[in-house]
Motif scaffolding. Structure first.
Motif, PDB file in Angstrom:
ATOM      1  N   VAL A 119      51.523  43.067  46.319  1.00 60.06           N
ATOM      2  CA  VAL A 119      51.278  44.287  45.534  1.00 60.06           C
ATOM      3  C   VAL A 119      52.577  44.788  44.916  1.00 60.06           C
ATOM      4  N   PHE A 120      53.659  44.792  45.705  1.00 61.92           N
ATOM      5  CA  PHE A 120      54.955  45.200  45.163  1.00 61.92           C
ATOM      6  C   PHE A 120      55.418  44.251  44.060  1.00 61.92           C
ATOM      7  N   ASN A 121      55.190  42.949  44.245  1.00 61.64           N
ATOM      8  CA  ASN A 121      55.571  42.003  43.199  1.00 61.64           C
ATOM      9  C   ASN A 121      54.754  42.217  41.928  1.00 61.64           C
ATOM     10  N   ASN A 122      53.478  42.548  42.080  1.00 57.82           N
ATOM     11  CA  ASN A 122      52.645  42.819  40.906  1.00 57.82           C
ATOM     12  C   ASN A 122      53.131  44.036  40.138  1.00 57.82           C
ATOM     13  N   ILE A 123      53.563  45.062  40.865  1.00 56.21           N
ATOM     14  CA  ILE A 123      54.093  46.252  40.190  1.00 56.21           C
ATOM     15  C   ILE A 123      55.357  45.897  39.423  1.00 56.21           C
ATOM     16  N   GLU A 132      49.511  35.324  26.651  1.00 59.56           N
ATOM     17  CA  GLU A 132      49.675  36.409  27.615  1.00 59.56           C
ATOM     18  C   GLU A 132      50.375  37.603  26.965  1.00 59.56           C
ATOM     19  N   LYS A 133      49.982  38.778  27.389  1.00 65.18           N
ATOM     20  CA  LYS A 133      50.560  40.010  26.848  1.00 65.18           C
ATOM     21  C   LYS A 133      52.021  40.145  27.273  1.00 65.18           C
ATOM     22  N   ILE A 134      52.865  40.502  26.318  1.00 59.88           N
ATOM     23  CA  ILE A 134      54.288  40.672  26.607  1.00 59.88           C
ATOM     24  C   ILE A 134      54.479  41.900  27.487  1.00 59.88           C
ATOM     25  N   ARG A 135      55.174  41.731  28.587  1.00 62.09           N
ATOM     26  CA  ARG A 135      55.392  42.833  29.518  1.00 62.09           C
ATOM     27  C   ARG A 135      56.623  43.622  29.109  1.00 62.09           C
ATOM     28  N   VAL A 136      56.465  44.897  29.091  1.00 59.39           N
ATOM     29  CA  VAL A 136      57.551  45.779  28.668  1.00 59.39           C
ATOM     30  C   VAL A 136      58.057  46.554  29.877  1.00 59.39           C
ATOM     31  N   THR A 137      59.229  47.137  29.708  1.00 58.07           N
ATOM     32  CA  THR A 137      59.825  47.937  30.777  1.00 58.07           C
ATOM     33  C   THR A 137      59.121  49.289  30.861  1.00 58.07           C
ATOM     34  N   PRO A 138      59.296  50.015  31.962  1.00 51.36           N
ATOM     35  CA  PRO A 138      58.631  51.326  32.073  1.00 51.36           C
ATOM     36  C   PRO A 138      58.999  52.299  30.962  1.00 51.36           C
ATOM     37  N   SER A 139      60.219  52.224  30.445  1.00 52.14           N
ATOM     38  CA  SER A 139      60.617  53.139  29.376  1.00 52.14           C
ATOM     39  C   SER A 139      59.873  52.864  28.083  1.00 52.14           C
ATOM     40  N   ASP A 150      49.446  55.212  35.473  1.00 53.79           N
ATOM     41  CA  ASP A 150      48.695  54.378  36.416  1.00 53.79           C
ATOM     42  C   ASP A 150      49.615  53.695  37.428  1.00 53.79           C
ATOM     43  N   ILE A 151      50.777  53.233  36.965  1.00 51.51           N
ATOM     44  CA  ILE A 151      51.712  52.561  37.876  1.00 51.51           C
ATOM     45  C   ILE A 151      52.256  53.539  38.904  1.00 51.51           C
ATOM     46  N   VAL A 152      52.590  54.755  38.467  1.00 50.43           N
ATOM     47  CA  VAL A 152      53.110  55.754  39.403  1.00 50.43           C
ATOM     48  C   VAL A 152      52.050  56.116  40.444  1.00 50.43           C
ATOM     49  N   LEU A 153      50.800  56.297  40.003  1.00 47.23           N
ATOM     50  CA  LEU A 153      49.717  56.623  40.949  1.00 47.23           C
ATOM     51  C   LEU A 153      49.450  55.463  41.910  1.00 47.23           C
ATOM     52  N   TYR A 154      49.504  54.242  41.380  1.00 47.65           N
ATOM     53  CA  TYR A 154      49.274  53.069  42.221  1.00 47.65           C
ATOM     54  C   TYR A 154      50.365  52.938  43.278  1.00 47.65           C
ATOM     55  N   LEU A 155      51.609  53.163  42.863  1.00 47.24           N
ATOM     56  CA  LEU A 155      52.714  53.105  43.822  1.00 47.24           C
ATOM     57  C   LEU A 155      52.597  54.209  44.867  1.00 47.24           C
ATOM     58  N   CYS A 156      52.222  55.411  44.430  1.00 50.34           N
ATOM     59  CA  CYS A 156      52.071  56.521  45.375  1.00 50.34           C
ATOM     60  C   CYS A 156      50.957  56.235  46.377  1.00 50.34           C
ATOM     61  N   ASP A 157      49.838  55.684  45.900  1.00 52.23           N
ATOM     62  CA  ASP A 157      48.721  55.359  46.785  1.00 52.23           C
ATOM     63  C   ASP A 157      49.124  54.297  47.800  1.00 52.23           C
ATOM     64  N   THR A 158      49.828  53.259  47.343  1.00 52.46           N
ATOM     65  CA  THR A 158      50.227  52.172  48.248  1.00 52.46           C
ATOM     66  C   THR A 158      51.186  52.660  49.328  1.00 52.46           C
ATOM     67  N   CYS A 159      52.210  53.400  48.905  1.00 53.21           N
ATOM     68  CA  CYS A 159      53.217  53.854  49.875  1.00 53.21           C
ATOM     69  C   CYS A 159      52.627  54.842  50.872  1.00 53.21           C
ATOM     70  N   THR A 160      51.783  55.753  50.395  1.00 54.25           N
ATOM     71  CA  THR A 160      51.198  56.737  51.295  1.00 54.25           C
ATOM     72  C   THR A 160      50.263  56.072  52.304  1.00 54.25           C
ATOM     73  N   THR A 161      49.499  55.087  51.853  1.00 56.88           N
ATOM     74  CA  THR A 161      48.570  54.399  52.753  1.00 56.88           C
ATOM     75  C   THR A 161      49.318  53.623  53.833  1.00 56.88           C
ATOM     76  N   LEU A 162      50.371  52.919  53.427  1.00 64.28           N
ATOM     77  CA  LEU A 162      51.147  52.161  54.425  1.00 64.28           C
ATOM     78  C   LEU A 162      51.810  53.092  55.425  1.00 64.28           C
ATOM     79  N   TRP A 163      52.358  54.207  54.927  1.00 66.49           N
ATOM     80  CA  TRP A 163      52.998  55.145  55.856  1.00 66.49           C
ATOM     81  C   TRP A 163      51.982  55.734  56.832  1.00 66.49           C
TER      82      TRP A 163
END
Length: 781
Positions: free
Chosen positions: A235-239, A259-266, A275-288
């Motif tokens: 999951v972290f690698n996918n992010i 394949e779609k060209i991947r861009v940086t967060p900026s 969506d990425i921020v919410l996904y990261l928040c959900d993952t970290c909170t669940t693991l904790w």
């Protein structure tokens, strides 16, 4: 005779059609009641009456069905749980779709809030009953008594079973119970993770008992958890992949053409970044939440080098997301603040996850003295931090929240054989991670609170320039959503005045300055401020303040024009300090009606300077002193005067005349200020001084005497040779006269000198060496 377990129990029921008595197992599909459980849906985000009514109706059906399920006897309950697929789908829908604490909060009607709380409680009780193989008669009793204040539960779990009048009739064989849970997917690892994040707050002890009982009765869940950890790392690698980043050591496949060209967060669109921020928040909170409820799982996580992978992800991802949120163009300011708060929440949870793993794998066994071989855990601790030192940002944030020096001090007290070189290296690496940052040391009381509470504090990074609010990670343990209050330093004057007015409407005796201090302390949460004021539970810093403290008026900053400085500061052309200037003295290029010849012939400046220098030529020999004034120069003795050398006659014995000592140098007018007549007169005086005096008639030396010239040349040559150290050649004296006529004394002396010193030239000391050999007897005489 002891009662049989439910899995071995046989029941007899009469067939309603034939009237015959049939016997079959107590856990049988035929005993399942025909009841359809509807799926759960999230509360509506918009307060539309039709949507609210639909949600309430659906939630009412679910709540009634769950209450009916909880009221069933032990055997009927397990038949319904095992064989009713609609029940499992209903529970799964709630676990996956129920709002988390970090989701966006919506001002829902009170009816929706009450219904959501009712569903939360009922679902938790169902899972709580499903997690034990022994239960009390209270489960099928009509009496309902709340015994737990935080979650309003009906039962208390004690030592792996339900206390208070345990009935031997209501239990399942532990091995069969584990198979029922595992084979029917009543619990799995994703579902357990969701249960921890949904019900963990206030129910940590109960959830810990639940999960311990599940893992104890069915060890296969340990293997499932071990297979889940690589998925979490993926999951972290996918992010990282979605953000155009790649962790070091991860496999990189070539990008496909379509394949779609991947861009940086900026460079991401705003919705994808959210969506990425919410996904990261959900993952970290669940693991904790899972590790906080079930710390023994830390051993399994660390087997896969979870800490090093998490630190590398943190080092790559967090700076990129922070930069994207700070520099992003947000039309809605509240959205930017909500994303920043969720990112801060994720950072704090990653730090707490790391601390739980380090505490469980290294520190806790040392504190409990559970193993005599403490050196193994000490070595594991040193190895972990030696690996993490390369992630400077991660180690700095971890050290601010959980100081590393305290853990190392604990290890030094526990083991005397700890390697001091490695500990010094780790401490030095931690200090170097703080280079260029301001270190905020946590107080001792706060650190104790951090050690005892999993919801501890974390650091908030500082940066220069305009940025989203620096939400302190030391506040609440969960991220409230976008409607959370903002800090007072980020509010405008009107918004801040409105919050002060809300507090003073209820408590008018307080001063505005004191109210502002309270709002800053509690992040502008008016309800929390009022509640703490009424209950007298303010922080120690606020209790020391004067409650009548007025509001301080902030002085307006000086304007840029008033503080600037330039070459025209306070002169006649300074337009910032003068309302009007003489524009006739300001022009561009050549003056009007003026040519170069007229400009060169203008001698007005020379005339002004001539009068000034003429004053220098006036020399006053004696200054007249009026009577009654200036007596200090005549008769008065000045005490400060130094008369040490007054008796010395300076210059009295010199050959110079007194005229030279007392005469003054005549004043010289500069060349540019002289008139034409003065210039001609000075030139004539210089010519007269340059004329040489007439001397006697000199002889004509056109042709000189050659003999005189030779004598002069010989004298110059001899002088040159004497200066160089050459002696006069005495070869004529050595030759002497003819043989038989006798030699002079000079000749004999010169010959002796030549014989003695001839080895200094071309003879190479042959004669002296021959004499030496002869004296030694080497050559016959």
């Amino acid at each position: 005779m002891p009662a049989l377990p439910l899995d071995e129990l046989q029941v007899s029921e009469t067939d309603p059609t034939t009237g015959k008595l049939h016997s079959f197992p107590a856990l049988h599909p035929i005993r399942t009641a025909e009841r359809f459980f509807v799926l759960y849906r999230t509360p509506p985000k918009a307060n539309i009456p039709a949507l609210v009514e639909e949600f309430l109706e659906r939630a009412q059906f679910i709540a009634q069905d769950l209450d009916w399920l909880l009221a069933l006897p032990h055997d009927k309950f397990w038949c319904q749980v095992i064989f009713d697929e609609t029940l499992q789908k209903c529970l799964d829908s709630y676990v996956s779709l129920a709002p988390r604490r970090f989701d966006e909060l919506v001002d829902s009607p009170p009816a929706v809030t009450r219904m959501q709380e009712r569903l939360q409680r009922s679902v938790f009780l169902v899972f709580l009953r499903m997690s034990t193989h022994k239960e009390s008669r209270l489960f099928h009793s009509t009496e309902r008594r709340p015994v737990h204040e935080s979650c309003n539960l009906l039962w208390i779990h004690h030592n792996g079973m339900w206390s208070e009048d345990i009935s031997q009739d209501n239990f399942i064989t532990p091995s069969v119970f584990g198979e029922i849970l595992y084979n029917n997917f009543l619990f799995d690892i994703p579902k357990i993770l969701d249960l921890c994040v949904l019900f963990g707050k206030g129910n940590t002890a109960l959830l810990n008992k639940m999960i311990e009982n599940i893992f104890m009765q069915q060890p296969s869940y340990y293997s499932d958890l071990e297979e889940t950890v690589p998925t979490v790392l993926q999951v972290f690698n996918n992010i990282l992949g979605e953000c155009g980043l790649q962790e070091e050591g991860a496999s990189c496949e070539p990008q496909r053409l379509e394949e779609k060209i991947r861009v940086t967060p900026s460079e991401m669109p705003l919705q994808e970044l959210k969506d990425i921020v919410l996904y990261l928040c959900d993952t970290c909170t669940t693991l904790w939440a899972f590790l906080d409820v079930f710390p023994p799982a830390s051993q399994i996580f660390q087997k896969h080098s979870f800490l090093s992978r998490l630190a590398a992800f943190y080092e790559l991802m967090v700076p990129e997301l922070e930069s994207a949120i700070k520099k992003g163009k947000f039309e809605d300011r509240s959205l930017q603040m909500a994303m920043w708060r969720r990112l801060s929440h994720s950072r704090r949870k990653m730090m707490e996850i790391s601390h739980i793993i380090i505490n469980q794998t290294c520190l806790q066994p040392i504190l409990e003295r559970s193993n005599e071989n403490i050196h193994t855990f000490v070595e594991a601790f040193l190895e972990i931090f030696t690996t993490l030192l390369q992630e400077r940002r991660f180690i700095k944030d971890y050290d601010e929240m959980f100081p590393v020096d305290e853990d190392i001090s604990l290890l030094q007290q526990a083991s005397s054989a700890i390697d001091e070189t490695r500990t010094a290296y780790i401490l030095k690496g931690v200090e170097s991670a703080w280079d260029g940052a301001v270190r905020h040391k946590t107080s001792v009381s706060k650190r104790i609170e951090l050690r005892t509470s999993p919801d501890g504090a974390a650091a908030q990074l500082t940066s220069n320039g305009p940025q989203p609010p620096s939400y302190s990670l030391q506040d609440d343990d969960h991220c409230p959503g976008a409607s959370a209050a903002r800090p007072s330093s980020f509010l405008t004057g009107v918004e801040l005045d409105s919050l002060v007015t809300q507090v003073k409407d209820l408590l008018p005796d307080l001063g505005e300055g004191f109210v502002l201090a309270c709002l800053e302390e509690y992040n502008c949460n008016v309800e929390q401020v009022i509640n703490n004021l009424l209950e007298d539970r303010l922080s120690p810093a606020l209790q020391k303040l004067d409650r009548d403290m007025p509001r301080q008026v902030k002085s307006e900053p000086s304007s840029l024009l008033a503080s600037r400085a330039n070459v025209f500061q306070d002169d006649e052309f300074d337009v910032f300090s003068r309302d009007s200037i003489d524009t006739s003295r300001v022009w561009k290029g050549r003056r009007r009606a003026e040519d170069s010849k007229q400009f060169l012939n203008d001698r007005s400046v020379v005339a002004e300077q001539r009068e000034r220098y003429q004053q220098y030529s006036v020399i006053v020999e004696e200054v007249p002193i009026e009577e009654g004034t200036g007596q200090m120069f005549k008769d008065d003795y000045e005490d400060e005067y130094d008369d040490t050398y007054d008796g010395n006659q300076v210059g009295a014995n010199d050959a110079d005349s007194d005229d030279e000592l007392i005469s003054r140098r005549p004043f010289t007018i500069p060349q540019v200020l002289r008139t034409r007549g003065q210039v001609e007169q000075d030139d004539r005086q210089e010519d007269e001084e340059d004329e040489p005096e007439e001397e006697g008639v000199k002889p004509d030396n056109f042709v000189q005497d050659p003999a005189l010239l030779r004598e002069r040349a010989e004298a110059r040559r001899m002088t040159f040779l004497a200066r160089k150290g050459f002696r006069h050649d005495s070869s004529s004296a050595v030759v002497g006269t003819s043989r038989g006529q006798g030699q002079s004394k000079d000749t004999v002396q010169e010959r002796r000198k030549k014989e003695a010193n001839k080895s200094a030239r071309g003879n190479h000391n042959r004669r002296s060496m021959a004499d030496r050999k002869r004296n030694k007897g080497m050559i016959p005489s």
